[in-house]
Design an enzyme around this catalytic site. Sequence first.
Site, PDB file in Angstrom:
ATOM      1  N   GLU A  71     -40.910 107.540  72.692  1.00 12.99           N
ATOM      2  CA  GLU A  71     -39.801 107.510  71.742  1.00 12.99           C
ATOM      3  C   GLU A  71     -39.374 106.072  71.476  1.00 12.99           C
ATOM      4  O   GLU A  71     -39.192 105.268  72.391  1.00 12.99           O
ATOM      5  CB  GLU A  71     -38.620 108.298  72.315  1.00 12.99           C
ATOM      6  CG  GLU A  71     -37.376 108.292  71.449  1.00 12.99           C
ATOM      7  CD  GLU A  71     -36.227 109.095  72.057  1.00 12.99           C
ATOM      8  OE1 GLU A  71     -35.262 109.381  71.325  1.00 12.99           O
ATOM      9  OE2 GLU A  71     -36.300 109.444  73.261  1.00 12.99           O
ATOM     10  N   LYS A 158     -36.000 112.847  64.239  1.00 10.16           N
ATOM     11  CA  LYS A 158     -35.232 113.569  65.255  1.00 10.16           C
ATOM     12  C   LYS A 158     -34.034 114.260  64.596  1.00 10.16           C
ATOM     13  O   LYS A 158     -33.206 113.612  63.949  1.00 10.16           O
ATOM     14  CB  LYS A 158     -34.761 112.573  66.323  1.00 10.16           C
ATOM     15  CG  LYS A 158     -34.189 113.176  67.589  1.00 10.16           C
ATOM     16  CD  LYS A 158     -33.925 112.061  68.604  1.00 10.16           C
ATOM     17  CE  LYS A 158     -33.474 112.588  69.942  1.00 10.16           C
ATOM     18  NZ  LYS A 158     -33.291 111.480  70.925  1.00 10.16           N
ATOM     19  N   CYS A 192     -37.581 113.793  72.667  1.00 14.32           N
ATOM     20  CA  CYS A 192     -36.603 113.773  73.748  1.00 14.32           C
ATOM     21  C   CYS A 192     -35.889 115.126  73.872  1.00 14.32           C
ATOM     22  O   CYS A 192     -36.533 116.142  74.040  1.00 14.32           O
ATOM     23  CB  CYS A 192     -35.639 112.606  73.554  1.00 14.32           C
ATOM     24  SG  CYS A 192     -34.894 112.026  75.109  1.00 14.32           S
TER      25      CYS A 192
END
Length: 355
Positions: A71, A158, A192
């Site tokens: 990430e 995200k 994540c």
Amino acid sequence: MSTLKNTTQVNGDASSSIVRATIVDASSSIVRATIVQASTVYNDTPKTIEKAEKLIAEAASNGSELVVFPEGFIGGYPRGFRFGIAVGIHNEDGRDDFRKYHASAIHVPGPEVDKLAELARKNNVYLVMGAIEKDGYTLYCTALFFNSEGRFLGKHRKVMPTSLERCIWGFGDGSTIPVYDTPIGKLGAAICWENRMPLYRTALYGKGVELYCAPTADGSKEWQSSMMHIAMEGGCFVLSACQFCQRKDFPAHVDHLFTDWYDDQHDEAIVSQGGSVIISPLGKVLAGPNFESEGLITADLDLGDIARAKLYFDVVGHYSKPDVFNLTVNEHPKKPVTFVSKTVKAEDDSESKEK
């Protein structure tokens, strides 16, 4: 049935260690995949891309067809950065920190994306790269996808930044939740703590994800349990990539707040301990986790394990209950401003003139 043949560490230099697992099954397709566990070069995107170039070449020289980065590798995951933010409080230093962070982010598409595409082509690998994307002055935590011919396939933004990430990153929408059908398998990503979102995972399962990439900043031991669960729940290979960082990797700043994994407060203290891992659909750890150093984590993936796993459990197939449970995913892009133009024919003065 494929079996884990060995797990070894090669190369004495910890900074370039490769953890490898070998799966042997001549009856199934085998894909060699590598996770890169390494730190960003903070506030220096060109040097970060140079570092990525070396790591991609190293993975490719070991025969890898898929390379996955953590990430925010391009642009940096801002661990410990406060940006001068507290409830009702702002300050000039924090604003300037954001200016620098914004300068390190990349446009998508843009020259850095072109460079990454060329690296994928040059090394004949599929590439999943974590990056901080800038769209105007809003930043997004993004995963970029490239094929082995050097084509940029697209991106995933995200959808839900975690905690204070929401102060510096925008929110993705349903228009960037891709799963790409490639010759090495169906490729998708959850970033994540998106991996903790059951409905997001279900959206990927519904698109048939087989190579489930999980770029993350979570290096905790508990994270391993989530990755194991997802591999078995989705009947897919999970490739979790996390940065390994020490305090010395970050720019010096008195306002940074680190939760060191150890009590040491010196430059060598571990700030992000990695834990990158590759897990099979049968719940077997194929390579990793590595909590010790930067390095490459490599495994041979027997794609036949996907069918073997789904004999007993197919989460969006024979083990779903669509008459009771159903998920609808809105894939339309959500734009804050939409311009609607209307063409109005001007009156012809010549026709209105009196004769």
